[in-house]
Design an enzyme around this catalytic site. Sequence first.
Site, PDB file in Angstrom:
ATOM      1  N   GLY A   1      43.243  43.150  33.585  1.00 32.43           N
ATOM      2  CA  GLY A   1      42.917  41.751  33.295  1.00 32.43           C
ATOM      3  C   GLY A   1      43.482  41.340  31.937  1.00 32.43           C
ATOM      4  O   GLY A   1      44.105  42.146  31.235  1.00 32.43           O
TER       5      GLY A   1
ATOM      6  N   TYR B   1      29.190  31.412  39.359  1.00 34.56           N
ATOM      7  CA  TYR B   1      29.864  32.306  38.397  1.00 34.56           C
ATOM      8  C   TYR B   1      28.972  32.506  37.174  1.00 34.56           C
ATOM      9  O   TYR B   1      28.727  33.637  36.756  1.00 34.56           O
ATOM     10  CB  TYR B   1      31.221  31.710  37.996  1.00 34.56           C
ATOM     11  CG  TYR B   1      31.865  32.413  36.816  1.00 34.56           C
ATOM     12  CD1 TYR B   1      32.431  33.671  36.947  1.00 34.56           C
ATOM     13  CD2 TYR B   1      31.888  31.807  35.543  1.00 34.56           C
ATOM     14  CE1 TYR B   1      33.002  34.324  35.854  1.00 34.56           C
ATOM     15  CE2 TYR B   1      32.471  32.446  34.455  1.00 34.56           C
ATOM     16  CZ  TYR B   1      33.023  33.703  34.610  1.00 34.56           C
ATOM     17  OH  TYR B   1      33.580  34.337  33.529  1.00 34.56           O
TER      18      TYR B   1
ATOM     19  N   TRP C   1      36.936  30.029  27.275  1.00 32.25           N
ATOM     20  CA  TRP C   1      38.309  29.517  27.415  1.00 32.25           C
ATOM     21  C   TRP C   1      39.339  30.606  27.043  1.00 32.25           C
ATOM     22  O   TRP C   1      40.218  30.395  26.206  1.00 32.25           O
ATOM     23  CB  TRP C   1      38.525  28.286  26.534  1.00 32.25           C
ATOM     24  CG  TRP C   1      37.664  27.094  26.828  1.00 32.25           C
ATOM     25  CD1 TRP C   1      36.456  27.071  27.482  1.00 32.25           C
ATOM     26  CD2 TRP C   1      37.920  25.733  26.466  1.00 32.25           C
ATOM     27  NE1 TRP C   1      35.968  25.788  27.538  1.00 32.25           N
ATOM     28  CE2 TRP C   1      36.843  24.945  26.925  1.00 32.25           C
ATOM     29  CE3 TRP C   1      38.955  25.102  25.787  1.00 32.25           C
ATOM     30  CZ2 TRP C   1      36.784  23.569  26.727  1.00 32.25           C
ATOM     31  CZ3 TRP C   1      38.892  23.724  25.587  1.00 32.25           C
ATOM     32  CH2 TRP C   1      37.825  22.980  26.061  1.00 32.25           C
TER      33      TRP C   1
HETATM   34  N1  LIG Z   1      38.948  33.864  31.653  1.00 31.04           N
HETATM   35  C1  LIG Z   1      38.116  33.094  30.950  1.00 31.04           C
HETATM   36  O1  LIG Z   1      38.392  31.910  30.666  1.00 31.04           O
HETATM   37  C2  LIG Z   1      36.818  33.658  30.444  1.00 31.04           C
HETATM   38  C3  LIG Z   1      35.966  32.834  29.694  1.00 31.04           C
HETATM   39  C4  LIG Z   1      34.777  33.365  29.216  1.00 31.04           C
HETATM   40  C5  LIG Z   1      34.442  34.688  29.487  1.00 31.04           C
HETATM   41  N2  LIG Z   1      35.276  35.457  30.226  1.00 31.04           N
HETATM   42  C6  LIG Z   1      34.883  36.847  30.493  1.00 31.04           C
HETATM   43  O2  LIG Z   1      35.763  37.683  29.757  1.00 31.04           O
HETATM   44  C7  LIG Z   1      35.958  38.915  30.464  1.00 31.04           C
HETATM   45  C8  LIG Z   1      37.436  39.196  30.610  1.00 31.04           C
HETATM   46  O3  LIG Z   1      38.010  38.120  31.336  1.00 31.04           O
HETATM   47  P1  LIG Z   1      39.549  38.126  31.774  1.00 31.04           P
HETATM   48  O4  LIG Z   1      40.005  36.724  31.766  1.00 31.04           O
HETATM   49  O5  LIG Z   1      40.285  39.180  31.014  1.00 31.04           O
HETATM   50  O6  LIG Z   1      39.394  38.579  33.310  1.00 31.04           O
HETATM   51  P2  LIG Z   1      40.548  38.835  34.358  1.00 31.04           P
HETATM   52  O7  LIG Z   1      41.889  38.606  33.747  1.00 31.04           O
HETATM   53  O8  LIG Z   1      40.181  38.100  35.608  1.00 31.04           O
HETATM   54  O9  LIG Z   1      40.419  40.408  34.618  1.00 31.04           O
HETATM   55  C9  LIG Z   1      39.337  40.972  35.272  1.00 31.04           C
HETATM   56  C10 LIG Z   1      39.807  42.304  35.818  1.00 31.04           C
HETATM   57  O10 LIG Z   1      38.697  42.928  36.486  1.00 31.04           O
HETATM   58  C11 LIG Z   1      39.195  43.521  37.674  1.00 31.04           C
HETATM   59  N3  LIG Z   1      38.119  43.742  38.644  1.00 31.04           N
HETATM   60  C12 LIG Z   1      37.610  42.873  39.550  1.00 31.04           C
HETATM   61  N4  LIG Z   1      36.652  43.479  40.273  1.00 31.04           N
HETATM   62  C13 LIG Z   1      36.534  44.744  39.785  1.00 31.04           C
HETATM   63  C14 LIG Z   1      35.725  45.850  40.130  1.00 31.04           C
HETATM   64  N5  LIG Z   1      34.828  45.796  41.114  1.00 31.04           N
HETATM   65  N6  LIG Z   1      35.867  47.005  39.420  1.00 31.04           N
HETATM   66  C15 LIG Z   1      36.782  47.093  38.425  1.00 31.04           C
HETATM   67  N7  LIG Z   1      37.599  46.077  38.076  1.00 31.04           N
HETATM   68  C16 LIG Z   1      37.463  44.914  38.743  1.00 31.04           C
HETATM   69  C17 LIG Z   1      40.213  42.507  38.163  1.00 31.04           C
HETATM   70  O11 LIG Z   1      41.051  43.093  39.120  1.00 31.04           O
HETATM   71  P3  LIG Z   1      41.674  42.134  40.284  1.00 31.04           P
HETATM   72  O12 LIG Z   1      42.482  41.109  39.567  1.00 31.04           O
HETATM   73  O13 LIG Z   1      42.471  43.110  41.100  1.00 31.04           O
HETATM   74  O14 LIG Z   1      40.495  41.542  40.997  1.00 31.04           O
HETATM   75  C18 LIG Z   1      40.932  42.179  36.855  1.00 31.04           C
HETATM   76  O15 LIG Z   1      41.953  43.114  36.581  1.00 31.04           O
HETATM   77  C19 LIG Z   1      35.191  38.761  31.772  1.00 31.04           C
HETATM   78  O16 LIG Z   1      33.937  39.354  31.653  1.00 31.04           O
HETATM   79  C20 LIG Z   1      35.036  37.273  31.943  1.00 31.04           C
HETATM   80  O17 LIG Z   1      33.890  36.944  32.708  1.00 31.04           O
HETATM   81  C21 LIG Z   1      36.457  34.981  30.703  1.00 31.04           C
END
Ligand SMILES: NC(=O)c1ccc[n+]([C@@H]2O[C@H](COP(=O)([O-])OP(=O)(O)OC[C@H]3O[C@@H](n4cnc5c(N)ncnc54)[C@H](OP(=O)(O)O)[C@@H]3O)[C@@H](O)[C@H]2O)c1
Length: 296
Positions: free
Chosen positions: A9, A127, A152
Amino acid sequence: MIWVVGVEGQLGHELKCLLTSESLERESVFTAVHECDITKIDTIRAVVKKHPAIKTIVNCAAYTAVEKAGEESQRAFAVNSEGPGNLAKVAAEFDLTLFHISTDYIFSGKHFTPYKEEDDASPLSAYGASKWQGELAVRAFASRSVVIRTSWLYSSYGHNFVKIILEKAKKSADANANVNNGNLRVVYDQIGSPTFAGDLAAAILEISKRELQGHAIYNYTNEGITSWYDFAKAIVEIEGIECEITPILSSEYPSKVERPMYSVLNKSKIKQEIGIKIPHWRESLKRCLCQIQKRS
Ligand SMILES: NC(=O)c1ccc[n+]([C@@H]2O[C@H](COP(=O)([O-])OP(=O)(O)OC[C@H]3O[C@@H](n4cnc5c(N)ncnc54)[C@H](OP(=O)(O)O)[C@@H]3O)[C@@H](O)[C@H]2O)c1
């Protein structure tokens, strides 16, 4: 030794970059979903048993498809609630510290003053609810945990707002043609703070150097407050792309999900307790855009 779960991710990638950089070179393990699925507790145990030097787990794995989480709520709750609970149980079993990442979406966004760590959660979406349940599971099962709430999030890896705007703006400028009836339309009535995942990764590593006890929650975003519209304007301005962007209301943007209108997080606690210096979102955006250019 530090174990980064969900390395493919945005945040996982940035942590791997830092941890494998010459200046840091901290002993680390990285797993993607095919190596460790956090919904299956035995796959978590297997990694810890294989690497007995692990002391800290950083959970970057999540279900982040906000729009689809309502329809796929079973999956969203399995990954965002049960998964962190499984990690917390294994962390307690092997006396490890668990870092878990949460979100501004646990709040309703109806306060209009920056949210503090102790403010009541009131998620508006599946979510947000799944992430809130994940936080509760971490605190219920882990013996030592740090929850970091962010908002974000973007980076030069993966799929995010910065890359979407760049792509659409370039297409619009190249063809001098229509994108959504003439130009890009971006909401201006949702207010928050962008976060460059590289900065968040550095903050996590800074906190992980401390001797930690019990459970802690910290807010971390970049400095500054903006709207999605102004964020999009900054992206095209910094890149020098000639592209008109029209500000629209959230009600004009087709979405199945109610999103917090105001999701600014108060960062006083992390600044005072950890002494972290946080870059302004514009500075971090420039750094990320440079990385995107270098990688293209
Ligand atoms: N993106 C945002 O804007 C945002 C904002 C606030 C907070 N956050 C939080 O910040 C954190 C990091 O976000 P990010 O944007 O880096 O997320 P991301 O890019 O969507 O990455 C999440 C990763 O988790 C993997 N994954 C999904 N299901 C899984 C499982 N069962 N076991 C192991 N890995 C799994 C995904 O693989 P696949 O792609 O193959 O499913 C992906 O590689 C998360 O907790 C998110 O909720 C994100």
